[in-house]
Design a protein around this motif. Structure first.
Motif, PDB file in Angstrom:
ATOM      1  N   ALA A   1       1.572   6.790  -6.772  1.00 47.68           N
ATOM      2  CA  ALA A   1       0.403   7.557  -7.209  1.00 47.68           C
ATOM      3  C   ALA A   1       0.560   9.042  -6.891  1.00 47.68           C
ATOM      4  CB  ALA A   1      -0.858   7.003  -6.545  1.00 47.68           C
ATOM      5  N   GLY A   2       1.413   9.347  -5.903  1.00 52.27           N
ATOM      6  CA  GLY A   2       1.627  10.735  -5.548  1.00 52.27           C
ATOM      7  C   GLY A   2       2.537  11.489  -6.514  1.00 52.27           C
TER       8      GLY A   2
ATOM      9  N   LEU B   1       0.821  -1.201   0.000  1.00 56.93           N
ATOM     10  CA  LEU B   1       0.000   0.000   0.000  1.00 56.93           C
ATOM     11  C   LEU B   1       0.859   1.256   0.000  1.00 56.93           C
ATOM     12  CD1 LEU B   1      -2.652   1.516   0.282  1.00 56.93           C
ATOM     13  CD2 LEU B   1      -2.568   1.075   2.739  1.00 56.93           C
TER      14      LEU B   1
ATOM     15  N   MET C   1      -3.523  14.488  -2.094  1.00 57.74           N
ATOM     16  CA  MET C   1      -3.034  13.154  -1.677  1.00 57.74           C
ATOM     17  C   MET C   1      -3.728  12.063  -2.475  1.00 57.74           C
ATOM     18  SD  MET C   1      -3.039  11.621   2.187  1.00 57.74           S
ATOM     19  CE  MET C   1      -3.170   9.840   2.171  1.00 57.74           C
ATOM     20  N   PRO C   2      -2.995  11.068  -2.930  1.00 62.15           N
ATOM     21  CA  PRO C   2      -3.616   9.995  -3.700  1.00 62.15           C
ATOM     22  C   PRO C   2      -4.626   9.249  -2.842  1.00 62.15           C
ATOM     23  CG  PRO C   2      -1.204   9.823  -3.749  1.00 62.15           C
ATOM     24  CD  PRO C   2      -1.551  10.858  -2.728  1.00 62.15           C
ATOM     25  N   ALA C   3      -5.599   8.645  -3.488  1.00 65.50           N
ATOM     26  CA  ALA C   3      -6.642   7.937  -2.758  1.00 65.50           C
ATOM     27  C   ALA C   3      -6.545   6.446  -3.019  1.00 65.50           C
ATOM     28  CB  ALA C   3      -8.005   8.447  -3.198  1.00 65.50           C
ATOM     29  N   LEU C   4      -6.686   5.679  -1.951  1.00 64.21           N
ATOM     30  CA  LEU C   4      -6.752   4.222  -2.064  1.00 64.21           C
ATOM     31  C   LEU C   4      -8.189   3.874  -2.442  1.00 64.21           C
ATOM     32  CD1 LEU C   4      -5.632   1.355  -1.572  1.00 64.21           C
ATOM     33  CD2 LEU C   4      -6.280   1.630   0.823  1.00 64.21           C
TER      34      LEU C   4
ATOM     35  N   MET D   1       0.948   4.065  -2.909  1.00 67.66           N
ATOM     36  CA  MET D   1       0.564   5.437  -2.586  1.00 67.66           C
ATOM     37  C   MET D   1       1.672   6.417  -3.002  1.00 67.66           C
ATOM     38  SD  MET D   1      -2.527   5.535  -1.226  1.00 67.66           S
ATOM     39  CE  MET D   1      -2.894   6.772   0.034  1.00 67.66           C
TER      40      MET D   1
ATOM     41  N   VAL E   1      -4.680   2.605  -6.526  1.00 71.96           N
ATOM     42  CA  VAL E   1      -4.534   3.947  -5.973  1.00 71.96           C
ATOM     43  C   VAL E   1      -4.631   4.926  -7.130  1.00 71.96           C
ATOM     44  CG1 VAL E   1      -2.991   5.504  -4.736  1.00 71.96           C
ATOM     45  CG2 VAL E   1      -3.013   3.080  -4.161  1.00 71.96           C
ATOM     46  N   ALA E   2      -5.337   6.019  -6.932  1.00 69.42           N
ATOM     47  CA  ALA E   2      -5.438   7.028  -7.983  1.00 69.42           C
ATOM     48  C   ALA E   2      -4.921   8.359  -7.472  1.00 69.42           C
ATOM     49  CB  ALA E   2      -6.886   7.186  -8.442  1.00 69.42           C
ATOM     50  N   GLY E   3      -4.096   9.030  -8.299  1.00 69.90           N
ATOM     51  CA  GLY E   3      -3.655  10.373  -7.961  1.00 69.90           C
ATOM     52  C   GLY E   3      -4.859  11.307  -7.940  1.00 69.90           C
ATOM     53  N   ASP E   4      -4.639  12.532  -7.482  1.00 70.48           N
ATOM     54  CA  ASP E   4      -5.773  13.458  -7.324  1.00 70.48           C
ATOM     55  C   ASP E   4      -6.510  13.671  -8.634  1.00 70.48           C
ATOM     56  OD1 ASP E   4      -5.139  13.710  -4.693  1.00 70.48           O
ATOM     57  OD2 ASP E   4      -3.845  15.441  -5.006  1.00 70.48           O
ATOM     58  N   GLY E   5      -5.740  13.877  -9.688  1.00 68.07           N
ATOM     59  CA  GLY E   5      -6.373  14.106 -10.985  1.00 68.07           C
ATOM     60  C   GLY E   5      -7.094  12.880 -11.486  1.00 68.07           C
TER      61      GLY E   5
ATOM     62  N   ALA F   1       2.160  12.094  -9.718  1.00 65.43           N
ATOM     63  CA  ALA F   1       1.471  12.990 -10.660  1.00 65.43           C
ATOM     64  C   ALA F   1      -0.009  12.885 -10.412  1.00 65.43           C
ATOM     65  CB  ALA F   1       1.800  12.596 -12.103  1.00 65.43           C
ATOM     66  N   LYS F   2      -0.741  13.873 -10.886  1.00 66.61           N
ATOM     67  CA  LYS F   2      -2.152  13.964 -10.527  1.00 66.61           C
ATOM     68  C   LYS F   2      -2.997  12.842 -11.132  1.00 66.61           C
ATOM     69  CE  LYS F   2      -3.016  18.702  -9.114  1.00 66.61           C
ATOM     70  NZ  LYS F   2      -3.315  18.196  -7.749  1.00 66.61           N
ATOM     71  N   ASP F   3      -2.586  12.326 -12.295  1.00 66.56           N
ATOM     72  CA  ASP F   3      -3.473  11.363 -12.965  1.00 66.56           C
ATOM     73  C   ASP F   3      -2.946   9.930 -12.969  1.00 66.56           C
ATOM     74  OD1 ASP F   3      -1.442  11.505 -14.797  1.00 66.56           O
ATOM     75  OD2 ASP F   3      -2.786  11.476 -16.524  1.00 66.56           O
ATOM     76  N   TYR F   4      -1.983   9.620 -12.136  1.00 65.80           N
ATOM     77  CA  TYR F   4      -1.466   8.241 -12.120  1.00 65.80           C
ATOM     78  C   TYR F   4      -2.479   7.310 -11.474  1.00 65.80           C
ATOM     79  CZ  TYR F   4       3.369   9.293 -13.519  1.00 65.80           C
ATOM     80  OH  TYR F   4       4.502   9.656 -14.200  1.00 65.80           O
ATOM     81  N   ARG F   5      -2.782   6.212 -12.180  1.00 63.76           N
ATOM     82  CA  ARG F   5      -3.570   5.139 -11.579  1.00 63.76           C
ATOM     83  C   ARG F   5      -2.621   3.962 -11.393  1.00 63.76           C
ATOM     84  NH1 ARG F   5      -6.015   7.415 -15.405  1.00 63.76           N
ATOM     85  NH2 ARG F   5      -5.591   5.834 -16.981  1.00 63.76           N
ATOM     86  N   VAL F   6      -2.527   3.499 -10.167  1.00 63.70           N
ATOM     87  CA  VAL F   6      -1.521   2.505  -9.813  1.00 63.70           C
ATOM     88  C   VAL F   6      -2.210   1.251  -9.311  1.00 63.70           C
ATOM     89  CG1 VAL F   6       0.441   2.010  -8.312  1.00 63.70           C
ATOM     90  CG2 VAL F   6       0.057   4.345  -9.147  1.00 63.70           C
TER      91      VAL F   6
END
Lengths: 91, 91, 91, 91, 91, 91, 91
Positions: C27-28, C20, E1-4, C24, E82-86, C30-35
């Protein structure tokens, strides 16, 4: 003239350039190339990869030259999709 | 007359012309032919390929002649899809 | 310049930071990263994970640095997807 | 009366007529017949095929006669779909 | 902050509370938690379960405390998204 | 009263009536019955079939009587789907 | 309060009531229950079944009592899906 819209190649490549660099170089060949590359086997000095390119009309000769220029070789053409003129405009 | 809308052939071909050239030649037969070719086995002098053609109405004789003219042979017809006149206009 | 839109990495990591925390941190970047991260093997001191990042344009160097900064290493690049400029704007 | 909307037959046929000719003949029985035929086994003098016909209402007797007239035999009825009058008009 | 946004845990739990009670307790942590729990192995005194939580933003610490408070333990974090803010606001 | 909306039966039947006749007879029981029948095993005098009926509300007793009247027997009820009154009107 | 929206139970039941009667009784518990039951194993005196109930909010105690009243027992809770208040209203 029919258009090559998708091609899947079995490529043998050295470890360098890596998968990412090879894919980036190929995607740079034309504005609409979508490239995916999956490493399928890793040996001491080489790795095998399944390279797929999709576009409205792929120029195979340019593609082959780019692959060769990176030190890689096309081991085989494993799948192709081609559309006649009418089929293409239909998409 | 019913229309042949899809045919899947098991084709035995020499290494040259390669998969791409064979598929391009077939796609050139008519404006709406969509062709996919997947190499399934590679021997010293030949390779087997699964060749699929889709169109509103495929002319089988023309297709067979084109394949033969490339030095390849149809080993078997593995699947066909045919639509009656009504079924075709419905699509 | 073509954009890296998806990358799948085989990552070797210590047990800490856990899956996790590693996801996290990435993902932090860049704004649009999906991890997404899936643990594939667990050993005494390390675990292997399949790490996938998707975004409009992934910066690989930044990604690699972040992974290394967490004490993990990229074992291999297993798959990439890259789109040329035109292909990207089409999506 | 309920309508037979789909039938899958295990057919034993001589090599000639080939799969294409057999499918074309069946598709010619009615305007909306959609026919697919997949060869499942090849012996010296015969081949087995999975023949599927779909239509709003298939006339089985006519279908059987057409198959027999081509020198083929229905080995078994492997699947059928039938809709009652109400179910049919609902589709 | 990225969201889980999704987490899949391998959980070891006693037979009581049962799978339903454990899932209900976790779903009660926040208004939008969707919880699924699948029992994967049953031993004399314990059972293993694959617990998946999806939400706009999962608070992992609160989740872990709730699991522990039920007498269960997180054996491993098997997958996270996990997704970044954007990326998050895009969904 | 809840409605039986789908039932899958394991049926043992003589070779005659054949799969088609059996399915047609069942589809004739009500206007909206959709029937599919797949032969799963063939013995010297009997064959096993997986018979599925879907409708807004299947009358099981009538279905069983029709099957028995054709000389077949229900070996087992393998799956059912039932919707409460509210669930049914929702569909 | 979170709502139980789906539950999958491993149920051990006598041959009578049969799968249909058991499913009908459960679907009768509330207006929106959707019930599916699949027989997974048959022994001399009992059979095992995978019973799935879906609804906006399943009352587990009532469900368990109904199953017991039919002479069956819940062998295990194999999967549950639960939605928090917010998650539920979102659906």
């Amino acid at each position: 003239m029919p258009a090559l819209t998708r091609i899947m190649l079995d490529v043998l490549k050295p470890h360098h350039p890596n998968a990412l660099d090879l894919a980036m170089a190929i995607a740079g060949l034309a504005k609409d190339y979508r490239v995916s590359l999956r490493v399928t086997a890793v040996d001491e000095k080489t790795e095998s990869a399944e390279l797929t390119v999709e576009a409205a009309a792929i120029e195979f000769e340019t593609l082959r030259e780019a692959i060769t220029a990176m030190g890689a070789t096309i081991h085989s053409i494993d799948a192709v999709e081609v559309a006649g003129d009418g089929g293409r405009s239909e998409d």
